[in-house]
Write an enzyme that holds these catalytic residues in place. Structure first.
Site, PDB file in Angstrom:
ATOM      1  N   LYS A  29       0.760  -1.244   0.034  1.00 35.86           N
ATOM      2  CA  LYS A  29       0.005   0.024   0.067  1.00 35.86           C
ATOM      3  C   LYS A  29       0.800   1.203  -0.071  1.00 35.86           C
ATOM      4  CE  LYS A  29      -3.777  -0.600   2.533  1.00 35.86           C
ATOM      5  NZ  LYS A  29      -4.380  -0.730   3.693  1.00 35.86           N
ATOM      6  N   ARG A  98      -3.230   3.068   8.754  1.00 37.69           N
ATOM      7  CA  ARG A  98      -3.620   2.069   7.822  1.00 37.69           C
ATOM      8  C   ARG A  98      -2.364   0.994   7.730  1.00 37.69           C
ATOM      9  NH1 ARG A  98      -4.721   4.526   1.950  1.00 37.69           N
ATOM     10  NH2 ARG A  98      -6.124   2.731   1.684  1.00 37.69           N
ATOM     11  N   GLY A 107      -8.452  -7.217   4.465  1.00 36.54           N
ATOM     12  CA  GLY A 107      -9.343  -7.193   5.614  1.00 36.54           C
ATOM     13  C   GLY A 107      -8.581  -7.903   6.728  1.00 36.54           C
ATOM     14  N   MET A 109      -5.765  -7.228   8.594  1.00 37.43           N
ATOM     15  CA  MET A 109      -5.217  -6.491   9.324  1.00 37.43           C
ATOM     16  C   MET A 109      -6.057  -5.043   9.685  1.00 37.43           C
ATOM     17  SD  MET A 109      -1.482  -7.033   9.088  1.00 37.43           S
ATOM     18  CE  MET A 109      -1.169  -6.419   7.433  1.00 37.43           C
ATOM     19  N   ARG A 343      -3.089  -1.437  -6.415  1.00 37.79           N
ATOM     20  CA  ARG A 343      -2.344  -2.138  -6.537  1.00 37.79           C
ATOM     21  C   ARG A 343      -2.500  -3.187  -7.825  1.00 37.79           C
ATOM     22  NH1 ARG A 343      -5.152  -4.932  -1.708  1.00 37.79           N
ATOM     23  NH2 ARG A 343      -7.392  -5.118  -2.713  1.00 37.79           N
ATOM     24  N   HIS A 459     -15.573  -8.621   1.260  1.00 37.51           N
ATOM     25  CA  HIS A 459     -14.759  -9.612   1.914  1.00 37.51           C
ATOM     26  C   HIS A 459     -14.680 -10.776   1.312  1.00 37.51           C
ATOM     27  CE1 HIS A 459     -13.198 -12.327   5.217  1.00 37.51           C
ATOM     28  NE2 HIS A 459     -12.254 -11.519   5.204  1.00 37.51           N
ATOM     29  N   ARG A 582       2.737 -48.539 -13.958  1.00 34.20           N
ATOM     30  CA  ARG A 582       2.784 -49.572 -13.137  1.00 34.20           C
ATOM     31  C   ARG A 582       2.135 -50.897 -13.671  1.00 34.20           C
ATOM     32  NH1 ARG A 582       0.545 -45.041 -11.189  1.00 34.20           N
ATOM     33  NH2 ARG A 582       1.715 -43.873  -9.381  1.00 34.20           N
ATOM     34  N   ARG A 637       7.413 -50.015 -15.390  1.00 35.45           N
ATOM     35  CA  ARG A 637       8.057 -50.527 -14.064  1.00 35.45           C
ATOM     36  C   ARG A 637       7.785 -51.900 -13.514  1.00 35.45           C
ATOM     37  NH1 ARG A 637       6.675 -47.381  -8.355  1.00 35.45           N
ATOM     38  NH2 ARG A 637       4.693 -48.661  -8.712  1.00 35.45           N
ATOM     39  N   SER A 786      14.945 -42.711 -13.136  1.00 34.62           N
ATOM     40  CA  SER A 786      13.535 -41.950 -13.019  1.00 34.62           C
ATOM     41  C   SER A 786      13.631 -41.905 -11.541  1.00 34.62           C
ATOM     42  CB  SER A 786      12.425 -43.072 -13.648  1.00 34.62           C
ATOM     43  OG  SER A 786      11.449 -42.284 -13.139  1.00 34.62           O
ATOM     44  N   GLY A 788      12.125 -41.478  -8.251  1.00 38.29           N
ATOM     45  CA  GLY A 788      10.695 -41.960  -7.457  1.00 38.29           C
ATOM     46  C   GLY A 788      10.610 -41.009  -6.289  1.00 38.29           C
ATOM     47  N   ASN A 790       8.459 -39.908  -4.452  1.00 32.84           N
ATOM     48  CA  ASN A 790       7.420 -40.257  -3.427  1.00 32.84           C
ATOM     49  C   ASN A 790       8.296 -41.206  -2.266  1.00 32.84           C
ATOM     50  OD1 ASN A 790       5.366 -38.896  -4.584  1.00 32.84           O
ATOM     51  ND2 ASN A 790       4.425 -40.965  -5.161  1.00 32.84           N
ATOM     52  N   ASP A 791       8.815 -42.342  -2.770  1.00 31.11           N
ATOM     53  CA  ASP A 791       9.581 -43.168  -1.831  1.00 31.11           C
ATOM     54  C   ASP A 791      10.825 -42.383  -1.397  1.00 31.11           C
ATOM     55  OD1 ASP A 791       8.679 -45.983  -1.125  1.00 31.11           O
ATOM     56  OD2 ASP A 791       8.554 -46.129  -3.261  1.00 31.11           O
ATOM     57  N   CYS A 854       9.368 -39.300 -11.883  1.00 34.53           N
ATOM     58  CA  CYS A 854       7.638 -39.921 -11.670  1.00 34.53           C
ATOM     59  C   CYS A 854       7.295 -39.728 -10.258  1.00 34.53           C
ATOM     60  CB  CYS A 854       7.601 -41.051 -12.334  1.00 34.53           C
ATOM     61  SG  CYS A 854       8.659 -42.427 -11.264  1.00 34.53           S
ATOM     62  N   TYR A 874      12.870 -34.996 -18.253  1.00 34.25           N
ATOM     63  CA  TYR A 874      11.329 -34.918 -18.305  1.00 34.25           C
ATOM     64  C   TYR A 874      10.997 -34.888 -16.945  1.00 34.25           C
ATOM     65  CZ  TYR A 874      11.485 -39.992 -17.649  1.00 34.25           C
ATOM     66  OH  TYR A 874      11.361 -41.437 -17.487  1.00 34.25           O
TER      67      TYR A 874
HETATM   68  P1  ADP Z   1      -7.855  -2.359   3.705  1.00 35.35           P
HETATM   69  O1  ADP Z   1      -6.460  -2.603   3.452  1.00 35.35           O
HETATM   70  O2  ADP Z   1      -8.486  -3.248   4.571  1.00 35.35           O
HETATM   71  O3  ADP Z   1      -8.483  -1.940   2.458  1.00 35.35           O
HETATM   72  P2  ADP Z   1      -7.130   0.527   4.158  1.00 35.35           P
HETATM   73  O4  ADP Z   1      -6.249   0.889   4.999  1.00 35.35           O
HETATM   74  O5  ADP Z   1      -7.153   0.528   2.434  1.00 35.35           O
HETATM   75  O6  ADP Z   1      -7.968  -0.926   4.450  1.00 35.35           O
HETATM   76  O7  ADP Z   1      -8.620   1.455   4.549  1.00 35.35           O
HETATM   77  C1  ADP Z   1      -9.918   0.787   4.902  1.00 35.35           C
HETATM   78  C2  ADP Z   1     -10.777   1.895   3.971  1.00 35.35           C
HETATM   79  O8  ADP Z   1     -10.581   3.410   4.535  1.00 35.35           O
HETATM   80  C3  ADP Z   1     -10.547   1.997   2.436  1.00 35.35           C
HETATM   81  O9  ADP Z   1     -11.828   1.988   1.813  1.00 35.35           O
HETATM   82  C4  ADP Z   1      -9.863   3.182   2.207  1.00 35.35           C
HETATM   83  O10 ADP Z   1     -10.110   3.753   1.105  1.00 35.35           O
HETATM   84  C5  ADP Z   1     -10.439   4.023   3.408  1.00 35.35           C
HETATM   85  N1  ADP Z   1      -9.432   5.202   3.973  1.00 35.35           N
HETATM   86  C6  ADP Z   1      -8.200   4.961   4.293  1.00 35.35           C
HETATM   87  N2  ADP Z   1      -7.554   6.158   4.515  1.00 35.35           N
HETATM   88  C7  ADP Z   1      -8.493   7.099   4.145  1.00 35.35           C
HETATM   89  C8  ADP Z   1      -8.364   8.315   4.217  1.00 35.35           C
HETATM   90  N3  ADP Z   1      -6.964   8.889   4.666  1.00 35.35           N
HETATM   91  N4  ADP Z   1      -9.302   9.134   3.888  1.00 35.35           N
HETATM   92  C9  ADP Z   1     -10.221   8.573   3.464  1.00 35.35           C
HETATM   93  N5  ADP Z   1     -10.695   7.232   3.608  1.00 35.35           N
HETATM   94  C10 ADP Z   1      -9.607   6.381   3.927  1.00 35.35           C
HETATM   95 MG    MG Z   2       8.397 -46.510  -5.119  1.00 33.17          MG
HETATM   96 MG    MG Z   3      -7.623  -0.856   1.038  1.00 31.71          MG
END
Ligand code: ADP
Ligand code: MG
Ligand code: MG
Length: 902
Positions: A29, A98, A107, A109, A343, A459, A582, A637, A786, A788, A790-791, A854, A874
């Site tokens: 992020k 954040r 979601g 952390m 991202r 989520h 086999r 085999r 070859s 093997g 697993n063994d 194999c 192979y």
């Molecule tokens: P997650 O990684 O779970 O998406 P985020 O850190 O991105 O958590 O934030 C959770 C929500 O809060 C997201 O929708 C994000 O856009 C919003 N948010 C985070 N920082 C700000 C900010 N500075 N102003 C407005 N909204 C924010």
């Molecule tokens: Mg064997």
């Molecule tokens: Mg986010």
């Protein structure tokens, strides 16, 4: 902005100081916020505290020296830039705190918004917003709620109940109907909840709020659900998270404000277009949590054309810059667009292929790069079967196809129940209004996930896509009642245990179990869909990328097949031979009787008769396989398992004898069998009389098999075909074993083959550690090895798969002794080292020695890369894994032969 560093180690980076390649240090992020800042996109100013600071905190339990001062300096700079101060009662600066690790953990952390509000500054904020008290109190109650929940572990439901109470007092379901007074009252209620659970008042000092929130984000790295998610996704446990402190922008200022998420292409199908969800008058977490139903992003064009146009142009810019699908979070504050996150977006397996193909067409990437943008696990997913729909099945609801696949199972409503039933071996569909991170266990246990709320970015949708699990989200015709363990839809009630089927591609929900059919990708591999002519973007993309992989790979891909039918199917999937045929099954069924005669034979003559009777049967088996594999090598085999495996179990024989005696029947044969089983009993059958040892102990057994192979090959060649048999001796540990078998085999082959032109190779499996360590000697007597694996894994580690997987692997995985089961993916350091040694020493002794593998590792993506690196010729895997191995072998070749080769 210039920040004064108080310590020589730098723990804090302004957004203008980072870039997208600093993900290790700044998290995904933070690195991408920096990248967007540098691109000149509208990002609210802020700074990132590094993952190193988090690692130091987690190791020592306190903030590293210098961190506090650096945060202070960056905060002051931020205040100067914004012209506002944190905690200013008249015009407060507010920030979000954040989390953001190197790998996205949706979601998992914590995030706290609106940090900096207190009893005074909430009034100032209201005044600054033109007397918009609703907005200010809404922001404040959100702060107490998020801070309470994430920083102080106040149970989130308590806040939700309080909110529901205010709503029901107001006679509404919608937070937007609450006014400033309602929300002020809610703030009081929240503060009481906070005090009750923490034994202290909600902190009024903004800097204290900030420090506690930062600490909570650090600690959220080790929260149970985050640990679980990392294990599931194989994310290393020691990376730590960065912390982003971002100036708040407000989507909850009124109808001209809002917040949303978007993808630059459809992450489900890969189709080009605009995909996203928008929610007016809301703060960001409302969208992801699915608290209110969002509108499609296209609606924004009508609501705020100029922000919409700007957003589209930014999305196009991001795609071009990242050369890939991006997902983004944005907020509109009174008509001004702000970018809050981007991202390279997660996507379904199908979308990965389709998008890679599109990006090649658009000239953004080349085919090598496209090959890297997909992987074998995704291809395996695309080979899953689909629902076979006819008039009997009518969808009762349609939600969003959030993660593809076809899943049927018994309905459950809680994560705990899902885990319980799955442990009993049942298929379950987890049904929720919306999921949250606490449902993770249930989501892992379930075959599929069905929610009544939330979009493609909820989520449930995001996590399910990450796991490759079927998910339908936002099926709002479904009314879910969790406490009553039922849902109603289209006038019908579905209770816990009833079976439903969900289609994660179309979003359709069916009652009952819908039968399945092969996927289009499988139809393509089987040759019933012609990629050049079919109007299916997925099949075309798969074809194109597979063709490229085949052109690049150095590893050949063979298959493990014991029958003509398996061989034929694998050949259609692209197998270039059989790496393991086999012969065990050729001794089963109505041939058991002959095996019994063989085992019970007392005289040379009796044994010879039994073998003579087996010979034509085996020859016919091999003929069929050689015909199917015409022109391609077939490694057969010689018989491997202990012979007692072909006899009835001891208990059964004992009963048979007793019953026959009772009836006064002749029990001579039963008694003889019983005695044989007793005599042949082994404490450790895996380490007993099997493999080459059988061949050396039972006269004529291997000879019969060698003769059958040679005669079958001659018959095929005489009929105009091409047979390329390779005879493989199992379980060799010493070259002398192989030499003995070889001498006899060569005599028979010479006699049978005559002038037919048939060539038979003789080689061995390398599956006993001693064989790997004496490979130089063994290679003198072997034309091929070859592995093997697993063994080799069982004997290398000294545990047997059947006994240990259930017994202690969970603990080893938990402790991190295994990152992944060594039966699933090759243990590079140990078992892999044996392979490496054997390959090197074998080739040194016999240049041109053919090397293959194999065993199940041959179809495991990571193992395929390892075998490529070691330089094998192979891999051989089960028919359905053949396309996966082809793709991964291509990826491995492009990786090491490419310009950035290691
Ligand atoms: P997650 O990684 O779970 O998406 P985020 O850190 O991105 O958590 O934030 C959770 C929500 O809060 C997201 O929708 C994000 O856009 C919003 N948010 C985070 N920082 C700000 C900010 N500075 N102003 C407005 N909204 C924010
Ligand atoms: Mg064997
Ligand atoms: Mg986010």
């Amino acid at each position: 902005m210039a920040a004064q560093e108080t310590d020589d180690h730098k723990y804090v980076y302004d957004f203008s100081e980072g870039n997208k390649d600093l993900k290790d240090l700044l998290g995904g992020k933070g690195a991408n916020l920096a990248e967007m800042t540098n691109l000149g996109l509208p990002v609210p100013p802020g700074f990132t505290i590094t993952t190193e600071a988090c690692q130091a905190y987690l190791a020592t339990g306190r903030e590293p020296d210098g961190l506090a001062g650096q945060i202070e300096a960056h905060l002051e700079a931020l205040e100067r830039e914004m012209g506002k101060r944190l905690g200013d009662p008249g015009d407060p600066l507010l920030v979000s705190v954040r989390s953001g690790a190197k790998f996205s953990m949706p979601g998992m952390m914590e995030t706290v918004l609106n940090v900096g509000l207190n009893d005074q500054s909430v009034v100032g904020l209201s005044a600054q917003a033109g007397g918009n008290g609703r907005f200010a109190w809404d922001s404040y109650r959100r702060l107490i709620q998020m801070f309470g929940k994430t920083v102080c572990e106040v149970p989130g439901e308590e806040f939700e109940h309080a909110l529901d109470e205010v709503k029901s007092a107001r006679g509404t379901h919608n937070d937007l109907d609450l006014d400033a007074d309602d929300l002020r009252g809610l703030v009081d209620a929240y503060k009481k909840i906070f005090a009750k659970h923490t034994g202290r008042e909600f902190p009024q000092q903004p800097r204290e709020q900030l420090d506690l929130a930062i600490r909570a984000v650090f600690e959220s790295w080790n929260a149970e659900r985050a640990v679980l998610y990392r294990r599931q996704e194989r994310i290393p446990a020691d990376l730590g998270t960065a912390v982003n402190v971002v100036t708040m922008v407000f989507g909850n200022l009124g109808p001209d404000s809002g917040t949303g998420v978007a993808f630059t292409r459809d992450p489900g199908s890969g189709a080009q277009g605009i995909y996203g969800d928008y929610l007016a008058n809301a703060q960001g977490e409302d969208v992801v949590a699915g608290i209110r139903n969002t509108v499609p992003l296209q609606e924004l064009e009508r609501l705020d054309k100029s922000s919409y146009d700007e957003l589209l142009s930014i999305m196009a810019r991001l795609e071009e810059h990242y050369r890939d699908l991006c997902d983004i979070e944005f907020t509109i504050e009174r008509g001004k667009l702000w970018m809050l996150q981007t991202r390279v977006g997660k996507r379904t397996a199908a979308a990965a292929f389709v998008i890679a193909g599109q990006l090649v067409d658009e000239g953004l990437i080349d085919l090598d790069e496209a090959l890297h943008r997909v992987n074998g696990a995704q291809l395996a997913q695309l080979m899953f079967p689909r629902f076979q729909l006819d008039h009997e099945f009518e969808a009762v609801a349609t939600g969003i196809g959030a993660s593809p696949g076809a899943a049927s199972g018994a309905v459950v409503f809680t994560s705990a129940r899902a885990v319980e039933l799955a442990a009993e071996g049942k298929s379950v569909i987890l049904v929720r209004r919306e999921t949250n991170p606490d449902d993770l266990n249930g989501m892992i246990a379930a075959k599929g996930i069905l929610t009544s709320r939330g979009g493609k970015t909820s989520h449930a949708a995001v996590v399910a896509r990450g796991m490759g699990k079927t998910c339908v989200s936002g099926a709002d015709e479904i009314d879910v009642n969790v406490p009553a363990k039922r849902f109603t839809v289209a006038g019908r009630t579905v209770t816990e245990g009833d079976v439903v089927s969900i289609d994660g591609t179309t979003g359709k929900v069916y009652l009952g179990e819908v039968p399945v059919m092969p996927s289009e990708v499988v139809q393509y591999f089987e040759g019933s869909l012609d990629a050049e002519h079919v109007d299916n973007p997925l099949v075309r993309a798969v074809h194109r990328i597979m063709t490229h992989a085949d052109g690049k790979r150095r590893l050949a891909v063979r298959t493990n097949a014991d029958t003509g039918a398996d061989a034929a199917r694998a050949r259609r999937f692209g197998a270039e031979g059989i790496g393991l045929c086999r012969t065990e099954h050729m001794f089963l069924g109505d041939r058991r009787e002959l095996v019994e005669r063989l085992i019970l034979a007392r005289a040379e003559g009796e044994r010879g008769e039994a073998l003579a009777a087996l010979l034509p049967l085996q020859r016919a088996d091999f003929e069929e396989i050689f015909r199917e594999m015409d022109g391609l090598p077939v490694t057969v085999r010689l018989i491997d398992p202990p012979l007692h495996e072909f006899l009835p179990p001891l208990e059964q024989l004992a009963v048979n004898v007793a019953v026959a005696q009772e009836r006064g029947e002749d029990v001579a044969k039963e008694e003889a069998l019983l005695a044989a089983v007793r005599r042949m009993h082994e404490e450790n059958p895996m380490l007993g009389l099997r493999g080459v040892r059988l061949g050396l102990v039972i006269p004529g057994l291997f000879a019969m098999q060698v003769r059958a192979i040679a005669e079958a090959a001659v018959a095929v060649v005489r009929a105009g075909g091409v047979a390329r048999p390779e005879i493989m001796v199992p379980l060799v540990g010493a070259v002398q074993e192989l030499e003995t078998v070889r001498a006899e085999a060569e005599r028979i082959i010479a006699e049978v083959v005559g002038d037919s032109g048939v060539e038979v190779l003789i080689g061995t499996m390398i599956e006993v550690p001693r064989a790997a360590l004496t490979a130089g000697q063994i290679a003198e007597a072997a034309e091929f090895f070859s592995f093997g694996t697993n063994d080799l894994t069982q004997m290398g580690w000294g545990f047997s798969r059947d006994d240990v997987e259930g017994a202690f692997f969970w603990r080893y995985l938990e402790l991190g002794i295994f990152g992944i089961s060594p039966f699933e993916s090759i243990d590079r350091d140990g078992v892999g080292r044996l392979v490496r040694i054997a390959a090197e020493e074998g080739r040194a002794a016999r240049p041109g020695l053919k090397l293959g593998v194999c065993g199940e590792h041959g179809g495991d993506p990571d193992s395929v890369h390892f075998f490529h690196e070691v330089g094998l010729d192979y891999v051989s895997c089960s028919p359905f894994r053949v396309p996966v191995a082809r793709l991964e072998a291509g990826r491995a070749a492009v990786q090491t032969d490419g310009s950035d080769s290691r």
